[in-house]
Design a protein around this motif. Structure first.
Motif, PDB file in Angstrom:
ATOM      1  N   THR A 101       0.817  -1.217   0.000  1.00 16.29           N
ATOM      2  CA  THR A 101       0.000   0.000   0.000  1.00 16.29           C
ATOM      3  C   THR A 101       0.850   1.266   0.000  1.00 16.29           C
ATOM      4  O   THR A 101       0.703   2.124  -0.870  1.00 16.29           O
ATOM      5  N   ARG A 105       1.396   3.896  -3.080  1.00 21.96           N
ATOM      6  CA  ARG A 105       0.995   5.297  -2.973  1.00 21.96           C
ATOM      7  C   ARG A 105       2.147   6.214  -3.393  1.00 21.96           C
ATOM      8  O   ARG A 105       1.952   7.202  -4.119  1.00 21.96           O
ATOM      9  N   THR A 155      -4.838  -0.020  -2.347  1.00 18.87           N
ATOM     10  CA  THR A 155      -4.157   0.585  -3.492  1.00 18.87           C
ATOM     11  C   THR A 155      -5.135   0.870  -4.621  1.00 18.87           C
ATOM     12  O   THR A 155      -5.047   1.912  -5.284  1.00 18.87           O
ATOM     13  N   ILE A 158      -6.729   4.084  -3.712  1.00 16.42           N
ATOM     14  CA  ILE A 158      -5.831   5.222  -3.934  1.00 16.42           C
ATOM     15  C   ILE A 158      -5.801   5.588  -5.415  1.00 16.42           C
ATOM     16  O   ILE A 158      -5.863   6.766  -5.789  1.00 16.42           O
TER      17      ILE A 158
END
Length: 338
Positions: A101, A105, A155, A158
């Protein structure tokens, strides 16, 4: 677009690993310039073709990734780098939130800063958890039961948020069970400690293991063992190239698609196939279920078939097993680690 001049180089993170190395081959075969980024923590430098540019580095390093994107004029990223062992994610969840994750990002931030406009993400059917329906459509509830699945789902979220506010689109491909090896023998599963059934069975068939454990024989399936949708790694790699080309041709589109064949095989059916291909039975040990293993995980793949021109070429369990076995023999002949 496959026959047209390519508009920019593509970055492949984790391109020295199992699936990433096959995606590199698929891109190069389609004429794309490729820049591989890998920290070689689990990947192998020898798996990267000489025709690809290699940068050793960590995708979590925003400054480095931004510099690479700008230096090589990267227009798209195929992101495979990360950790993928379910049990390890349970034992060490912070590693998975860091490597999957948080690192993703950071890479997305670098993509936006560096001007890469397209992003294909290596996601997973583990985002669904224990499914309420089989085959599983993309709209099924997302209820991952381990940190690995949650790290991938975060993810995806995001990416979705980033695409809403930046000139950037993405495709998240949710893999089912990836297996096999490049039919030309150029790459295959080489990662130490890999836990997928077909890889383990291939190791047993080539003498690296004494037996194969069968975890549970009381599932609600025809023979009592778990059923999974096994997709050939080269078909999966081709799906990434088609996803990339769709994103380029449809800059306002972002996609989330299952990657599977839409049918499954049980553990015993897979092992029977290995026995048939090798003409030599491997020893099986029947042991108890593992916590959280669903009866069946099979993709509803109608969305990918209707959205992309992708069509599987290796949808045959015998082919998948044969290629996996061939790669195990190649590793042994070359004296390479597995």
């Amino acid at each position: 677009m496959s026959d047209a001049p390519k508009p920019f180089p593509v970055m492949v993170t984790g391109g020295a690993g199992y699936i990433g190395s096959h995606a590199v081959l698929a891109l190069l075969d389609a004429g794309w310039p490729v820049v591989v980024v890998d920290n070689l923590a689990t990947g192998f430098r020898w798996s990267i073709p000489d025709t690809a540019t290699f940068v050793q580095g960590d995708v979590a390093d925003v400054q480095l990734m931004t510099e690479v994107i700008r230096e090589y004029r990267i227009g798209a990223i195929l992101h495979f780098a990360g950790s993928l062992l379910v049990q390890e994610s349970v034992d060490d969840p912070l590693k998975y939130y860091r490597n999957n994750t948080a690192a993703s990002r950071a890479l997305i931030e670098a993509a936006v800063a560096g001007g890469a406009r397209h992003f294909v993400f290596s996601s997973t059917a583990a985002t669904y958890g224990v499914p309420e329906m089989v085959p599983i459509p993309e709209g099924a509830p997302k209820a991952p039961i381990n940190p690995y699945g949650r790290s991938k789902l975060m993810t995806e979220e995001i990416l979705d948020d980033a695409a809403r506010v930046h000139p950037f689109n993405y495709c998240a491909l949710r893999y089912f069970n990836v297996a096999g090896a490049d039919p030309q023998g150029r790459s295959g599963q080489s990662t130490r400690g890999a836990t997928h059934l077909i890889h383990i069975a291939a190791e047993a068939a080539t003498g690296k293991r004494a037996h194969v454990n069968v975890y549970g024989t009381d599932y609600a399936t025809p023979d009592g063992t778990g059923v999974r949708d096994y997709i050939h790694v080269s078909d999966l790699a081709d799906a990434h190239v088609h996803a990339l080309e769709h994103l380029i041709g449809h800059p306002g589109d972002s996609l989330t698609l299952n990657c599977g064949y839409g049918h499954g095989y049980s553990v015993l059916e897979v092992l029977d196939t290995v026995d048939r291909v090798t003409n030599h039975p491997i020893e099986r040990k029947l042991v108890g279920r593992r916590p959280g293993d669903p009866d069946a995980l099979v993709a509803d793949n109608r969305a990918i078939l209707s959205t992309l021109p992708w069509r599987p070429r290796y949808d045959d369990i015998g082919q998948i097993v044969t290629d996996a076995l061939s790669w195990e023999r190649t590793l042994r002949e070359r004296g390479l680690s597995s």
